[in-house]
Design an enzyme around this catalytic site. Structure first.
Site, PDB file in Angstrom:
ATOM      1  N   HIS A  17      -5.816  78.926  26.806  1.00 11.55           N
ATOM      2  CA  HIS A  17      -6.027  78.242  25.495  1.00 11.55           C
ATOM      3  C   HIS A  17      -6.752  77.261  25.307  1.00 11.55           C
ATOM      4  O   HIS A  17      -6.856  76.739  24.424  1.00 11.55           O
ATOM      5  CB  HIS A  17      -4.695  77.599  25.282  1.00 11.55           C
ATOM      6  CG  HIS A  17      -2.994  79.247  25.144  1.00 11.55           C
ATOM      7  ND1 HIS A  17      -2.374  79.516  26.440  1.00 11.55           N
ATOM      8  CD2 HIS A  17      -3.358  79.961  24.736  1.00 11.55           C
ATOM      9  CE1 HIS A  17      -1.621  79.338  26.232  1.00 11.55           C
ATOM     10  NE2 HIS A  17      -1.809  80.656  24.973  1.00 11.55           N
ATOM     11  N   LYS A  41       9.642  85.580  20.362  1.00  7.98           N
ATOM     12  CA  LYS A  41       9.504  85.698  21.687  1.00  7.98           C
ATOM     13  C   LYS A  41      10.939  85.570  22.813  1.00  7.98           C
ATOM     14  O   LYS A  41      10.918  85.579  23.441  1.00  7.98           O
ATOM     15  CB  LYS A  41       8.176  84.514  21.831  1.00  7.98           C
ATOM     16  CG  LYS A  41       7.450  84.684  21.516  1.00  7.98           C
ATOM     17  CD  LYS A  41       6.588  84.700  22.468  1.00  7.98           C
ATOM     18  CE  LYS A  41       5.065  85.148  22.286  1.00  7.98           C
ATOM     19  NZ  LYS A  41       3.734  84.475  22.942  1.00  7.98           N
ATOM     20  N   ARG A  91      -8.581  88.105  23.338  1.00 11.38           N
ATOM     21  CA  ARG A  91      -8.380  88.835  25.094  1.00 11.38           C
ATOM     22  C   ARG A  91      -8.566  90.640  25.345  1.00 11.38           C
ATOM     23  O   ARG A  91      -9.602  90.566  25.105  1.00 11.38           O
ATOM     24  CB  ARG A  91      -7.496  88.732  25.970  1.00 11.38           C
ATOM     25  CG  ARG A  91      -6.882  86.906  26.307  1.00 11.38           C
ATOM     26  CD  ARG A  91      -6.114  86.602  27.007  1.00 11.38           C
ATOM     27  NE  ARG A  91      -4.703  86.618  25.616  1.00 11.38           N
ATOM     28  CZ  ARG A  91      -3.639  86.651  25.298  1.00 11.38           C
ATOM     29  NH1 ARG A  91      -3.028  86.217  27.147  1.00 11.38           N
ATOM     30  NH2 ARG A  91      -2.499  86.783  24.462  1.00 11.38           N
ATOM     31  N   SER A 129       0.410  83.489  29.514  1.00 11.37           N
ATOM     32  CA  SER A 129       0.543  82.415  29.887  1.00 11.37           C
ATOM     33  C   SER A 129       2.431  82.860  30.811  1.00 11.37           C
ATOM     34  O   SER A 129       2.550  82.366  31.635  1.00 11.37           O
ATOM     35  CB  SER A 129       1.921  81.731  28.676  1.00 11.37           C
ATOM     36  OG  SER A 129       1.372  81.284  27.638  1.00 11.37           O
TER      37      SER A 129
HETATM   38  P1  ADP Z   1       1.652  83.048  20.201  1.00  7.13           P
HETATM   39  O1  ADP Z   1       3.117  83.363  20.807  1.00  7.13           O
HETATM   40  O2  ADP Z   1       1.771  83.117  19.433  1.00  7.13           O
HETATM   41  O3  ADP Z   1       1.263  85.092  21.217  1.00  7.13           O
HETATM   42  P2  ADP Z   1       0.621  82.640  22.975  1.00  7.13           P
HETATM   43  O4  ADP Z   1       0.553  81.074  23.236  1.00  7.13           O
HETATM   44  O5  ADP Z   1       0.669  83.765  23.840  1.00  7.13           O
HETATM   45  O6  ADP Z   1       1.197  82.548  21.033  1.00  7.13           O
HETATM   46  O7  ADP Z   1      -1.624  82.246  22.207  1.00  7.13           O
HETATM   47  C1  ADP Z   1      -1.617  81.656  21.902  1.00  7.13           C
HETATM   48  C2  ADP Z   1      -2.760  82.247  21.028  1.00  7.13           C
HETATM   49  O8  ADP Z   1      -4.210  81.864  21.827  1.00  7.13           O
HETATM   50  C3  ADP Z   1      -2.576  83.892  21.046  1.00  7.13           C
HETATM   51  O9  ADP Z   1      -3.597  84.011  19.613  1.00  7.13           O
HETATM   52  C4  ADP Z   1      -3.539  83.943  22.135  1.00  7.13           C
HETATM   53  O10 ADP Z   1      -3.950  85.488  21.719  1.00  7.13           O
HETATM   54  C5  ADP Z   1      -3.823  83.404  22.625  1.00  7.13           C
HETATM   55  N1  ADP Z   1      -4.747  83.101  23.802  1.00  7.13           N
HETATM   56  C6  ADP Z   1      -3.944  83.342  24.301  1.00  7.13           C
HETATM   57  N2  ADP Z   1      -3.902  82.988  26.285  1.00  7.13           N
HETATM   58  C7  ADP Z   1      -5.600  83.705  25.899  1.00  7.13           C
HETATM   59  C8  ADP Z   1      -7.060  83.229  26.712  1.00  7.13           C
HETATM   60  N3  ADP Z   1      -6.244  83.765  27.966  1.00  7.13           N
HETATM   61  N4  ADP Z   1      -8.240  83.258  26.070  1.00  7.13           N
HETATM   62  C9  ADP Z   1      -8.213  83.467  25.158  1.00  7.13           C
HETATM   63  N5  ADP Z   1      -7.119  83.502  24.119  1.00  7.13           N
HETATM   64  C10 ADP Z   1      -5.535  83.464  24.780  1.00  7.13           C
END
Ligand code: ADP
Length: 163
Positions: A17, A41, A91, A129
């Site tokens: 992130h 979620k 990803r 996460s």
């Molecule tokens: P959500 O609940 O909206 O999916 P996340 O916190 O899981 O929220 O992810 C937010 C955004 O960041 C999403 O677009 C996800 O694909 C992206 N994301 C999560 N992990 C990574 C990573 N390791 N590298 C790049 N983008 C990521």
């Protein structure tokens, strides 16, 4: 002034992130990290306040990155914040399906706001996460996967361990 927002659950924020947010902040004048409560979620490990706190500490030295709590529909909040774009990270192919839907809904709600997808750098593409929480709960090392404030929050919080 070009503004974008980067919405997510950030439960917790990871180095993946962080990388996306920094890259977005190099493209836009201002980036809002929107820490959302996504009803799909289910249960979060960290409360909204804790997730906000980890993000705020992570970005404290980045002048053009601000952290705000999610409020209602992302598209409407983006409009309220005067953003031209919503940032998401991609990803694997598995992210794509969800993102296509999210983009279509946002287009329906606010046609003028564009989705901007940044590809995860390969060194971060395996980090999520969910995996971070799982590794921690099974006594694994997460210090290379998350920013420092997240490590501190994990230590402070009473987290249920497995086996
Ligand atoms: P959500 O609940 O909206 O999916 P996340 O916190 O899981 O929220 O992810 C937010 C955004 O960041 C999403 O677009 C996800 O694909 C992206 N994301 C999560 N992990 C990574 C990573 N390791 N590298 C790049 N983008 C990521």
């Amino acid at each position: 002034m070009r503004k974008a927002c980067y919405p997510g659950s950030f439960d917790p924020i990871t180095n993946g992130h962080l990388d996306i947010a920094i890259r977005a902040s190099n493209i836009f004048d201002e980036v809002y990290i929107i820490v959302s409560e996504n009803i799909d979620k289910g249960k979060y490990m960290f409360t909204l306040e804790e997730r906000m706190q980890m993000c705020k500490q992570t970005f404290k030295d980045y002048k053009n990155i601000k952290v705000v709590p999610g409020k209602g529909l992302t598209a409407y909040q983006a409009k309220e914040l005067d953003c031209q774009a919503i940032i998401r990270g991609l990803r694997m192919v598995s992210d794509y399906e969800y993102e296509v839907q999210f983009a279509a809904i946002n287009e329906y709600l606010e046609k003028d706001i564009d989705m901007v997808f940044l590809m995860a750098r390969k060194e971060f593409s395996f980090i999520s996460s969910t995996r971070v929480r799982e590794i921690y709960q099974y006594h694994g090392e997460i210090s290379h996967l998350v920013p420092k404030p997240v490590l501190e929050m994990f230590k402070k919080k009473k987290i249920e361990y497995f086996n």
